[in-house]
Enzyme design. Sequence first.
Site, mmCIF file in Angstrom:
data_model
loop_
_atom_site.group_PDB
_atom_site.id
_atom_site.type_symbol
_atom_site.label_atom_id
_atom_site.label_comp_id
_atom_site.label_asym_id
_atom_site.label_seq_id
_atom_site.Cartn_x
_atom_site.Cartn_y
_atom_site.Cartn_z
ATOM 1 N N GLU A 135 0.813 -1.209 0.000
ATOM 2 C CA GLU A 135 0.000 0.000 0.000
ATOM 3 C C GLU A 135 0.849 1.262 0.000
ATOM 4 O OE1 GLU A 135 -4.023 -0.789 2.136
ATOM 5 O OE2 GLU A 135 -2.450 -1.629 3.371
ATOM 6 N N ARG A 201 -4.903 13.822 -8.534
ATOM 7 C CA ARG A 201 -5.331 13.282 -9.817
ATOM 8 C C ARG A 201 -6.695 13.837 -10.244
ATOM 9 N NH1 ARG A 201 -7.081 6.993 -8.570
ATOM 10 N NH2 ARG A 201 -8.891 7.477 -7.296
ATOM 11 N N TYR A 240 -4.835 6.293 -21.682
ATOM 12 C CA TYR A 240 -5.508 5.889 -20.443
ATOM 13 C C TYR A 240 -4.879 6.638 -19.275
ATOM 14 C CZ TYR A 240 -7.278 3.246 -16.577
ATOM 15 O OH TYR A 240 -7.893 2.916 -15.397
ATOM 16 N N TYR A 251 5.558 4.108 -6.033
ATOM 17 C CA TYR A 251 4.201 3.550 -5.964
ATOM 18 C C TYR A 251 3.549 3.610 -7.349
ATOM 19 C CZ TYR A 251 -0.505 2.575 -4.280
ATOM 20 O OH TYR A 251 -1.749 2.022 -4.084
ATOM 21 N N LYS A 255 -2.502 0.087 -12.410
ATOM 22 C CA LYS A 255 -3.070 1.103 -13.300
ATOM 23 C C LYS A 255 -2.157 1.340 -14.501
ATOM 24 C CE LYS A 255 -5.646 3.489 -9.691
ATOM 25 N NZ LYS A 255 -5.375 2.538 -8.585
#
Length: 362
Positions: A135, A201, A240, A251, A255
Site C-alpha cells: 500500500e 489526480r 488511459y 508507488y 493502473k
Amino acid sequence: MGCLNTKKLKLSSMKKSLFVFSFLFLLRLSLLYGWTGRFQALMDINPSFGNKPSNSRNITILLWYWPFGRSLSLRGDVCWDLYHIPHCRLVDQCSLFPSADVVVFHNRELVQGRKKLPFDLPRPQGQRWAWMSLEAPVYSSNLRQLDNLFNITITYRRDADVTIPYGELLPKEDEGVEDVPQNKSFLVCWVVSNYKNQHKRSMVYKELSETVPVKVYGRWTKKPLPSRALIPTISRCYFYLSFENSVGKDYITEKLWRNAYKGGAVPVVTGPPIDDYKAVAPPNSFIHVDEFASVKDLGKYLQQLAGDKERYSEYFKWKKEWRVKLYTDWRERLCKVCPQYDRLPQHKVYSDLEAWVNATSN
Ligand SMILES: *[C@@H]1O[C@H](CO)[C@@H](O)[C@H](O)[C@H]1NC(C)=O
Ligand SMILES: *[C@@H]1O[C@H](CO)[C@@H](O)[C@H](O)[C@H]1NC(C)=O
Ligand SMILES: *[C@@H]1O[C@H](CO)[C@@H](O)[C@H](O)[C@H]1NC(C)=O
C-alpha cells in the site's frame, strides 16, 4: 534550373534532417540501453528453470497470517510447483516459528491491531522478521509501535530488501512485432472508483477534461465496469489515465502495468516523479503529467499525438522487446524472498520504520 536548385535545397535539408534523425536515434538508443542496463541488474535475480537442484538447504518463509484474511493453498512444494523456485519452503503454520528463516508480517493487520507480533516466543538466532506491504505510505500510519523489530522490508519500492512490484517488464524470448492497437473510439479514458476532490489526480482530470474529451468509467460514474470488460474497454482509447490515488516513492500500480500496458492504450501517468517511472518502464512508453508546463499543454499534446499515426505508434515500440509481467499472487511474492535470501543484509534493524516508509523519491 530553378527546379534543380530546389532539388538541391531539398536534398541538403534532407541530409540535415537525416543527420538530426540519426543523432536522435543514437540518443534514444543510448537512453534505452541505459534503461536496459539498470533493468538487467534486476534480472540477476532469476529463478532457475529446468531441473530442481537438490544440494542446498531449504529456506523456510513463514507467513504469520494472510493479507486481508484471504488464504491460499500452500500444499506441495508451492514455490517449485508454481514458480520453479527451488529450496523455498513457504508455510503458514505458526508452529513452524522456531525453524523459520524469515517470518513475514503484513502491515495492514498490525497497524489496525487485528494481529499481534509473537513477542511471547523466543526469537531464534538469525531469524529475520519481515515487514510487508503493497500500500501507499498514507495507509501505513501508526508505525511507531513497530520500530526496532523488523530486519527486512518487502514492498514495491526499489530500495526495499525484497522488491515486489505490481508488475514489471521481462525481455521477450522471441522478438515479436509490435502491434499498434487500432480501432480507437475515444481519445482519453479513465476508470475511477474512489473519486476525491482533494486528490491531485482529480484536479488534473478536471483541468484535462476542460481541454479534451475524457471518457470516464467506474464506480464513481455509477457505470461500474465488470472486470472482464476492463481491458477491452481501455483498448478502445488512445490514452488511459494511469493516475495513482496517492503519491509515494515507486508507488506504481496495476493502473500502469495492467490497465494501460495490457489494454494497449498509452498511459498518461501521475504519481511518483518521472524518474521513478523511468527506472522501471521504457522511455516513450508513457506520458508523465509533469512533463508539461500545464495540463492544457498536455491535452493539446494528446490531441496532436492521436492524429499522428507514426508518432503515436512510437509509444508501442517497446513491445517488440518486452512483455508485461503482472504480480497478483501473494505466494509468488513470498517465494521471491528465497532467491534473494543470501543477499539480504546480514544485520539490519529498522529503527525508524515510519521514516523509511515515508521517504520521498530523490
Ligand atoms: C526441501 O523441501 C522439499 C519440499 O518440501 C523436500 O522434499 C526436501 O526433502 C527438502 N530438502 C531438504 C534438504 O530439507
Ligand atoms: C472495432 O470496435 C467495434 C466496437 O467495439 C467492434 O464491433 C469491431 O469488431 C472492432 N473492429 C476490429 C477490427 O477490431
Ligand atoms: C533482527 O532484529 C532484531 C531486533 O528486533 C535483532 O535483535 C536481530 O539481531 C536482527 N537480526 C538480523 C539477522 O538482522
